[in-house]
Design a protein around this motif. Structure first.
Motif, PDB file in Angstrom:
ATOM      1  N   LEU A  67       0.831  -1.213   0.000  1.00  0.00           N
ATOM      2  CA  LEU A  67       0.000   0.000   0.000  1.00  0.00           C
ATOM      3  C   LEU A  67       0.860   1.255   0.000  1.00  0.00           C
ATOM      4  O   LEU A  67       0.546   2.237  -0.684  1.00  0.00           O
ATOM      5  CB  LEU A  67      -0.950  -0.002   1.200  1.00  0.00           C
ATOM      6  CG  LEU A  67      -2.061  -1.036   1.163  1.00  0.00           C
ATOM      7  CD1 LEU A  67      -2.871  -0.992   2.460  1.00  0.00           C
ATOM      8  CD2 LEU A  67      -2.972  -0.850  -0.035  1.00  0.00           C
ATOM      9  N   GLU A  68       1.948   1.245   0.757  1.00  0.00           N
ATOM     10  CA  GLU A  68       2.856   2.404   0.781  1.00  0.00           C
ATOM     11  C   GLU A  68       3.466   2.646  -0.603  1.00  0.00           C
ATOM     12  O   GLU A  68       3.604   3.787  -1.026  1.00  0.00           O
ATOM     13  CB  GLU A  68       3.956   2.208   1.822  1.00  0.00           C
ATOM     14  CG  GLU A  68       5.020   3.285   1.821  1.00  0.00           C
ATOM     15  CD  GLU A  68       4.545   4.687   2.172  1.00  0.00           C
ATOM     16  OE1 GLU A  68       5.198   5.665   1.726  1.00  0.00           O
ATOM     17  OE2 GLU A  68       3.523   4.839   2.875  1.00  0.00           O
ATOM     18  N   ALA A  71       0.939   4.416  -2.509  1.00  0.00           N
ATOM     19  CA  ALA A  71       0.837   5.812  -2.052  1.00  0.00           C
ATOM     20  C   ALA A  71       1.983   6.650  -2.602  1.00  0.00           C
ATOM     21  O   ALA A  71       1.789   7.816  -2.963  1.00  0.00           O
ATOM     22  CB  ALA A  71       0.814   5.871  -0.529  1.00  0.00           C
ATOM     23  N   PHE A  93      -0.813  10.058   4.037  1.00  0.00           N
ATOM     24  CA  PHE A  93      -2.019   9.245   3.951  1.00  0.00           C
ATOM     25  C   PHE A  93      -3.061   9.847   4.881  1.00  0.00           C
ATOM     26  O   PHE A  93      -2.750  10.189   6.016  1.00  0.00           O
ATOM     27  CB  PHE A  93      -1.740   7.849   4.511  1.00  0.00           C
ATOM     28  CG  PHE A  93      -1.554   6.761   3.517  1.00  0.00           C
ATOM     29  CD1 PHE A  93      -2.379   6.619   2.418  1.00  0.00           C
ATOM     30  CD2 PHE A  93      -0.554   5.827   3.722  1.00  0.00           C
ATOM     31  CE1 PHE A  93      -2.212   5.583   1.535  1.00  0.00           C
ATOM     32  CE2 PHE A  93      -0.371   4.778   2.839  1.00  0.00           C
ATOM     33  CZ  PHE A  93      -1.196   4.652   1.744  1.00  0.00           C
ATOM     34  N   ILE A  96      -7.505   4.996   3.822  1.00  0.00           N
ATOM     35  CA  ILE A  96      -7.424   3.855   2.917  1.00  0.00           C
ATOM     36  C   ILE A  96      -8.767   3.146   3.013  1.00  0.00           C
ATOM     37  O   ILE A  96      -9.183   2.754   4.101  1.00  0.00           O
ATOM     38  CB  ILE A  96      -6.308   2.875   3.322  1.00  0.00           C
ATOM     39  CG1 ILE A  96      -4.960   3.585   3.414  1.00  0.00           C
ATOM     40  CG2 ILE A  96      -6.249   1.695   2.350  1.00  0.00           C
ATOM     41  CD1 ILE A  96      -3.886   2.745   4.080  1.00  0.00           C
ATOM     42  N   ALA A  99      -9.310  -1.795   0.972  1.00  0.00           N
ATOM     43  CA  ALA A  99      -8.045  -2.490   0.716  1.00  0.00           C
ATOM     44  C   ALA A  99      -8.275  -3.987   0.669  1.00  0.00           C
ATOM     45  O   ALA A  99      -8.943  -4.553   1.539  1.00  0.00           O
ATOM     46  CB  ALA A  99      -7.018  -2.142   1.785  1.00  0.00           C
ATOM     47  N   LYS A 126      -7.997  11.851  -3.928  1.00  0.00           N
ATOM     48  CA  LYS A 126      -8.530  10.490  -3.848  1.00  0.00           C
ATOM     49  C   LYS A 126      -8.112   9.731  -5.111  1.00  0.00           C
ATOM     50  O   LYS A 126      -8.230  10.242  -6.226  1.00  0.00           O
ATOM     51  CB  LYS A 126     -10.052  10.513  -3.714  1.00  0.00           C
ATOM     52  CG  LYS A 126     -10.646   9.171  -3.379  1.00  0.00           C
ATOM     53  CD  LYS A 126     -12.119   9.325  -3.008  1.00  0.00           C
ATOM     54  CE  LYS A 126     -12.648   8.032  -2.426  1.00  0.00           C
ATOM     55  NZ  LYS A 126     -14.044   8.190  -1.988  1.00  0.00           N
ATOM     56  N   LEU A 143      -7.211   5.188  -2.091  1.00  0.00           N
ATOM     57  CA  LEU A 143      -6.285   5.932  -1.229  1.00  0.00           C
ATOM     58  C   LEU A 143      -6.701   7.388  -1.145  1.00  0.00           C
ATOM     59  O   LEU A 143      -7.077   7.984  -2.158  1.00  0.00           O
ATOM     60  CB  LEU A 143      -4.864   5.866  -1.787  1.00  0.00           C
ATOM     61  CG  LEU A 143      -4.299   4.487  -2.128  1.00  0.00           C
ATOM     62  CD1 LEU A 143      -2.933   4.634  -2.775  1.00  0.00           C
ATOM     63  CD2 LEU A 143      -4.224   3.625  -0.887  1.00  0.00           C
ATOM     64  N   CYS A 145      -5.046  11.032   0.220  1.00  0.00           N
ATOM     65  CA  CYS A 145      -3.793  11.640   0.639  1.00  0.00           C
ATOM     66  C   CYS A 145      -3.937  13.158   0.649  1.00  0.00           C
ATOM     67  O   CYS A 145      -4.823  13.708   0.001  1.00  0.00           O
ATOM     68  CB  CYS A 145      -2.671  11.247  -0.316  1.00  0.00           C
ATOM     69  SG  CYS A 145      -2.477   9.461  -0.531  1.00  0.00           S
TER      70      CYS A 145
END
Length: 155
Positions: A67-68, A71, A93, A96, A99, A126, A143, A145
């Motif tokens: 996931l990182e 991102a 972030f 989330i 997922a 988004k 995601l 952010c």
């Protein structure tokens, strides 16, 4: 009219993201359509430090790091749209959703990170994101952010 950018290498990525070893999780940008979509690459090497403990007999890339990596690809897409100074900008972030992890990611795999812009509202970006290995979805998520600019004290 946006133009597609192909093949941003690691040297350019290092100018856009503040992350460094062992936390830089994007090796190359394969395609970039500003304001729309990014396709990036993460080579998963047995030399990654997290494999020592996750897991010693059967190394698996932690889902949170998949996931990182998505991102970080989203950050590159955002920064293609919004000028910034990496020294005074934090990309964070804020959420989330949905997922899902569909396949383990192991040493030797090549993650193809695809992130599409969905919307930007009240300072929150988004994205719809998925990471594939050999054409099979390994992980997917929505995601959220945001970009924060440091004040004079560095906070």
């Amino acid at each position: 009219m946006s133009t597609e950018i192909n093949d941003l290498d690691i040297h350019k990525i290092l100018t856009l993201l503040p992350h460094r070893y062992p936390f830089l999780l994007v090796d190359r940008v394969l395609e970039l359509q500003p304001h729309k979509r990014i396709k990036a690459l993460k080579n998963v090497s047995i030399n990654e430090p997290y494999f020592t403990g996750h897991f010693p007999k059967r190394p698996v890339m932690p889902g949170v790091l998949v996931l990182e990596s998505l991102a970080q690809a989203a950050a590159l897409l955002t920064f293609s749209e919004e000028p910034h100074d990496p020294a005074s900008t934090q990309y964070l972030f804020v959420g989330i959703d949905d997922a899902r992890f569909k396949r383990v990611v192991e040493p030797g795999d090549q993650l193809i990170l695809t992130v599409s812009f969905k919307r930007h509202m009240r300072g929150v970006w988004k994205f719809i994101a998925h990471a594939d290995v050999e054409g099979v979805v390994a992980a997917q998520a929505t995601l959220m952010c945001t970009v924060r600019h440091a004040d004079a004290s560095g906070r």
